[in-house]
Design a protein around this motif. Structure first.
Motif, PDB file in Angstrom:
ATOM      1  N   GLN A   1       5.686  89.275  52.492  1.00 25.32           N
ATOM      2  CA  GLN A   1       4.394  88.892  51.925  1.00 25.32           C
ATOM      3  C   GLN A   1       3.493  90.111  51.744  1.00 25.32           C
ATOM      4  OE1 GLN A   1       1.717  86.288  54.284  1.00 25.32           O
ATOM      5  NE2 GLN A   1       1.788  84.909  52.525  1.00 25.32           N
TER       6      GLN A   1
ATOM      7  N   ASP B   1       0.493  93.938  60.823  1.00 24.22           N
ATOM      8  CA  ASP B   1      -0.667  93.074  61.033  1.00 24.22           C
ATOM      9  C   ASP B   1      -1.850  93.861  61.591  1.00 24.22           C
ATOM     10  OD1 ASP B   1      -0.449  90.536  60.088  1.00 24.22           O
ATOM     11  OD2 ASP B   1      -0.075  89.574  62.013  1.00 24.22           O
TER      12      ASP B   1
ATOM     13  N   TYR C   1       9.033  80.402  54.887  1.00 26.26           N
ATOM     14  CA  TYR C   1       8.805  79.031  55.365  1.00 26.26           C
ATOM     15  C   TYR C   1       7.719  78.976  56.438  1.00 26.26           C
ATOM     16  CZ  TYR C   1       9.995  74.503  57.539  1.00 26.26           C
ATOM     17  OH  TYR C   1       9.960  73.241  58.066  1.00 26.26           O
TER      18      TYR C   1
ATOM     19  N   LYS D   1       5.415  81.187  57.121  1.00 24.74           N
ATOM     20  CA  LYS D   1       4.105  81.709  56.708  1.00 24.74           C
ATOM     21  C   LYS D   1       3.354  80.724  55.819  1.00 24.74           C
ATOM     22  CE  LYS D   1       4.441  86.675  57.323  1.00 24.74           C
ATOM     23  NZ  LYS D   1       4.219  88.012  56.733  1.00 24.74           N
ATOM     24  N   GLY D   2       4.055  79.655  55.402  1.00 29.29           N
ATOM     25  CA  GLY D   2       3.418  78.632  54.572  1.00 29.29           C
ATOM     26  C   GLY D   2       3.072  77.394  55.382  1.00 29.29           C
ATOM     27  N   ALA D   3       2.690  76.317  54.656  1.00 33.67           N
ATOM     28  CA  ALA D   3       2.330  75.055  55.315  1.00 33.67           C
ATOM     29  C   ALA D   3       3.581  74.440  55.961  1.00 33.67           C
ATOM     30  CB  ALA D   3       1.751  74.105  54.279  1.00 33.67           C
ATOM     31  N   PRO D   4       3.454  73.790  57.131  1.00 35.03           N
ATOM     32  CA  PRO D   4       2.219  73.556  57.905  1.00 35.03           C
ATOM     33  C   PRO D   4       2.004  74.586  59.018  1.00 35.03           C
ATOM     34  CG  PRO D   4       3.985  72.226  58.789  1.00 35.03           C
ATOM     35  CD  PRO D   4       4.605  73.045  57.692  1.00 35.03           C
TER      36      PRO D   4
ATOM     37  N   TYR E   1       1.698  78.422  58.803  1.00 35.40           N
ATOM     38  CA  TYR E   1       0.784  79.529  58.509  1.00 35.40           C
ATOM     39  C   TYR E   1       0.802  80.607  59.604  1.00 35.40           C
ATOM     40  CZ  TYR E   1      -1.007  76.238  55.042  1.00 35.40           C
ATOM     41  OH  TYR E   1      -1.106  75.348  53.999  1.00 35.40           O
ATOM     42  N   LEU E   2       1.996  81.017  60.004  1.00 34.33           N
ATOM     43  CA  LEU E   2       2.112  82.015  61.062  1.00 34.33           C
ATOM     44  C   LEU E   2       1.813  83.418  60.537  1.00 34.33           C
ATOM     45  CD1 LEU E   2       5.333  80.919  63.009  1.00 34.33           C
ATOM     46  CD2 LEU E   2       2.976  80.191  63.338  1.00 34.33           C
ATOM     47  N   SER E   3       1.228  84.241  61.380  1.00 34.15           N
ATOM     48  CA  SER E   3       0.982  85.640  61.021  1.00 34.15           C
ATOM     49  C   SER E   3       2.252  86.451  61.269  1.00 34.15           C
ATOM     50  CB  SER E   3      -0.154  86.210  61.872  1.00 34.15           C
ATOM     51  OG  SER E   3       0.257  86.294  63.235  1.00 34.15           O
TER      52      SER E   3
END
Length: 397
Positions: free
Chosen positions: A38, A163, A242, A244-247, A249-251
């Motif tokens: 990302q 990060d 997967y 990093k998206g819904a549900p 949203y991991l960093s």
């Protein structure tokens, strides 16, 4: 006599420790992009799915190059090959971090795979030749564990640094780790030439390796490794998208910590190595492959992060638990003088599978989303069970 033995033992331990540290860093350099697709896509303003090519090409060139360096490790001084790989990797990582073009970044990361491969190829051969037979299993176990730790360490530490600061700075710091490790090469690796195949031409070494591909049993177990890593590395790559998206949203930092569940790979390689002495290879291989299927199902259909972490733990545990079994079976099939070549071929097939898997599953992810990837992975793990069963039947004939 004891006073002479102690320095030799200390030197051997130092050599193994330095070799393991170098393998951790250089194997890891191939995997450093896997949790930060990302961030890379944002930096170069590209589609996030296109960012997967950074890992896919790096892994592919690493796989191909390992087979190139394998035979050379019998003819070229180990220290020279190790320095060549380390310096080349440092250069590529720095250029990749400052490049303002995605094409240049992609090219430099592909070269990273090419240079990085020379280090484990040289050091696995060096350790095998310079370790007494009674200590060889333990020493090679350390080298294999170092490879696994390298994958986990690099992905996690780079994701966390990305990060905290940026992925560009993370790449430069990682290159600094390798540069620091280079300072210890003279203390752990002798500057002697390899002469074990001095009377055999390099062309004949490659030709003998190519002839192994005419053996159907060899092909079957190389395909087992190919499909295993197609699923393992392909799924690992798209797990990043997967989670990093819904549900979820991991960093990248949380993904980095989650990736540490993969330390189970070290346990898996150790446990199956010992179990194979009491349980038949056929049963153990089939059980582990079925457990890989179960891990894929757990990862794919769980919405609970703890269950997904357990799935990742199981995936690493059984994928790397399978490695000693398949390598042992391949070594039983081929002549003694082809064992180095078959190891290179097996690693080539595994990493080629991972590289192609990352590409092919990307097409599925784009068209059928996450569950398309999962159903494909489950199907391939079951095909792998059938292949392994067929291979075992042929060995017994």
């Amino acid at each position: 006599m004891e006073s002479n033995t102690i320095p030799v033992v200390k030197q051997a331990n130092t050599s193994i420790f330095i070799s393991a540290a170098l393998i951790v860093l250089l194997v890891g350099s191939v995997y450093i992009s896997q949790l930060i697709f990302q961030e890379i896509s944002k930096s170069f303003n590209i589609n996030i799915l296109d960012a997967r090519f950074v890992f896919s090409l790096s892994c592919f060139f690493y796989a191909i190059s390992f087979f190139i360096y394998g035979p050379l490790s019998d003819r070229v001084a180990t220290r020279l090959l190790v320095l060549f790989g380390c310096i080349g990797t440092i250069f590529c990582l720095v250029i990749a971090s400052v490049a303002d073009s995605f094409q240049i970044h992609l090219f430099m990361m592909s070269l990273t795979g090419f240079f990085a491969a020379s280090v484990p190829a040289a050091l696995f051969a060096y350790t095998a030749k310079n370790t007494p037979n009674e200590k060889l299993p333990q020493a090679m176990g350390v080298m294999l564990s170092a490879s696994i730790v390298g994958i986990i360490f690099s992905r996690s530490i780079v994701a966390m640094m990305a990060d905290l600061w940026s992925w560009q700075l993370a790449f430069i710091i990682y290159a600094g780790f390798i540069l620091f490790a280079c300072l210890f090469i003279p203390f752990g690796i002798n500057n002697s030439n390899n002469t074990s195949n001095a009377n055999v031409s390099i062309a004949n070494i490659y030709l003998a390796a190519a002839k192994l591909l005419l053996n159907i049993k060899v092909i079957i177990f190389l395909m087992v490794g190919f499909l295993l890593f197609f699923v393992y590395l392909g799924l690992s790559s798209f797990l990043t998208f997967y989670l990093k998206g819904a549900p979820f949203y991991l960093s990248s930092t949380v993904l980095g910590w989650l990736n540490f569940a993969g330390i189970s790979a070290v346990i898996g390689a150790t446990i199956t190595g010992k179990l194979s002495q009491t349980v038949s290879d056929k049963k153990l291989l089939i059980i582990c492959l079925l457990c890989v299927s179960a891990a894929v199902i757990t990862i794919g259909f769980s919405l609970n992060l703890f269950c997904i972490a357990l799935g990742i733990f199981g995936l690493f545990l059984f994928v790397f638990g399978i490695q000693p079994i398949v390598i042992s079976l391949l070594n039983q099939i081929v002549p003694i003088n082809s064992r180095g070549a078959i190891s290179s071929l097996y690693l080539l097939s595994c990493l080629a599978g991972g590289s192609i898997g990352t590409y092919m599953l990307g097409i599925l992810y784009e068209n059928l989303n996450w569950y398309g990837v999962i159903f494909a992975c489950i199907s391939l793990t079951l095909v792998n069970v059938a292949l392994a069963w067929l291979g075992m039947k042929l060995i017994k004939k």
